[in-house]
Design a protein around this motif. Structure first.
Motif, short mmCIF file in Angstrom:
data_model
loop_
_atom_site.label_atom_id
_atom_site.label_comp_id
_atom_site.label_asym_id
_atom_site.label_seq_id
_atom_site.Cartn_x
_atom_site.Cartn_y
_atom_site.Cartn_z
N UNK A 146 0.83 -1.20 0.00
CA UNK A 146 0.00 0.00 0.00
C UNK A 146 0.87 1.25 0.00
N UNK A 147 0.22 2.37 -0.26
CA UNK A 147 0.91 3.65 -0.29
C UNK A 147 0.17 4.65 0.59
N UNK A 148 0.89 5.40 1.40
CA UNK A 148 0.26 6.47 2.16
C UNK A 148 0.47 6.34 3.65
N UNK A 149 -0.44 6.96 4.42
CA UNK A 149 -0.35 6.92 5.87
C UNK A 149 -1.33 5.88 6.43
N UNK A 152 -4.86 7.22 7.72
CA UNK A 152 -5.77 7.62 6.65
C UNK A 152 -6.18 6.43 5.79
N UNK A 153 -5.22 5.58 5.52
CA UNK A 153 -5.53 4.40 4.71
C UNK A 153 -6.62 3.56 5.35
N UNK B 185 -2.80 9.75 -3.59
CA UNK B 185 -1.58 8.95 -3.44
C UNK B 185 -1.90 7.49 -3.10
N UNK B 186 -2.80 7.30 -2.15
CA UNK B 186 -3.12 5.92 -1.76
C UNK B 186 -3.85 5.17 -2.86
N UNK B 189 -0.97 5.11 -5.97
CA UNK B 189 0.40 4.76 -5.56
C UNK B 189 1.40 5.74 -6.18
#
Lengths: 194, 194
Positions: A146-149, A152-153, B185-186, B189
């Motif tokens: 995954x990407x991000x925080x 928040x995710x 972003x999430x 990606x």
DNA sequence: TACAAAACCAAGCAAGCGCTAGGTAATAAA
DNA sequence: TTTATTACCTAGCGCTTGCTTGGTTTTGTA
């Protein structure tokens, strides 16, 4: 807070109430509707519950407890990160669309109907559930799935899954596991390997 | 279906109603609450609306129309796919959390309170909005920004964004544009290049 | 200045709401 | 078999709900 006794009759009532609350919403479900669905008179409801809200609390409590059980069971013996993430997604969708789904759905959409007092009692259960998710998401982040925080995710992911109650009908072709796989793919940009 | 006249007073009432419906829900907002918030007597409401539901319909109609305007304006002059996707996300979050947000929020959470007749009238507006999104998502898929099926992706994405009304408070550090960037972003990606 | 239309009020009705009180039937422990 | 407990019913109270009716005031137009 006094602990209400968990008689069988009470559980029965809670199950029926969950169905009605989901179908009609809490506000539009009257005590007379609840009573006639149970096969008793409306006044008799208040022998089991002190007021209408206590019924809602019982429904939500049950819904959250089941969700916690399911996600724990689903992810228990799984070590691989990708499989864990998929299992969590699948588990969540199962509590929303599988057998006995009503209670979890109610716990999501009727949260605003609770009094402040009832919320503070139930919030511990909700936190527990979200903490489990948080852990899985953090693992997935480390594994670059995954990407991000993480925080928040978790909100993005659970929001998306919860929203499925607005549109997903398992009988319309796609089943729950397939939906989970599709979601996993769009989320991670990878295909899950079952 | 007779077209209700769009007087100024009516618009005023609709704005006030939107605020109350959002805060309290449609069911828990009484006509007396609406009246006193407007500064008139409860009976006078029915000079402007034939019944309580017509107020809800007017609120939702306004909310959907604004959303359509906003997303069109946001994405109008943008050619690059990544920028378009970001603009759509940002626009959607703006109608949910920016100025005059109440109506769009109500259009999301009170959909179930509508009668079948009212729904069939409003569904065209909702379809129009979703079609715009569908187009943007298809473009993003071609550009390999996203993964999966367009139809499902739209539901996942809008669900996630709509769910932010449950937790996002712009005054808690993160502003709307930042939230949009994090979500972008999430989802893709990738980091958006503003 | 006359007059029609629009906006509003005063008063209240009928229906439905959550909930209560006081009693009876069923169940189970002693 | 007595006694206590639990489960339920009958009847309805007090209140709030959305909405109506018939009349008054305000506003815009000619």
């Amino acid at each position: 807070m006094t602990i209400p006794k968990q008689t069988n009759r009470r559980k029965e009532l809670v199950t029926i109430a969950a169905g009605l609350f989901k179908q009609e919403s809490f506000d539009r479900t009257t005590v007379r509707m609840l009573a006639s669905a149970t096969g008793i008179k409306s006044g008799s409801l208040f022998h089991h519950f002190k007021d209408k809200e206590e019924i809602l609390v019982a429904v939500i409590e049950g819904g959250l407890e089941t969700s916690i059980e399911v996600i724990n069971k689903q992810t228990a013996d799984i070590e691989q990160v990708d499989q864990r993430l998929f299992a969590a997604i699948y588990g969540h969708l199962m509590t929303l669309h599988g057998e006995n789904k009503d209670a979890h759905i109610v716990s999501i959409i009727e949260w605003k109907s609770l009094s402040t007092l009832s919320k503070s009692h139930l919030i511990r259960l909700r936190d527990e559930y979200e903490t489990i998710w948080q852990g899985i998401i953090e693992q997935a982040l480390e594994a670059k799935l995954l990407e991000g925080e993480a925080h928040l995710l978790r909100l993005f992911v659970l929001g998306s899954l919860n929203w499925t109650i607005q549109w997903f009908k398992p009988e319309q072709g796609l089943d729950i596991e397939q939906l989970a796989a599709k979601f996993y793919q769009s989320l991670t940009h990878q295909v899950i390997n079952k």
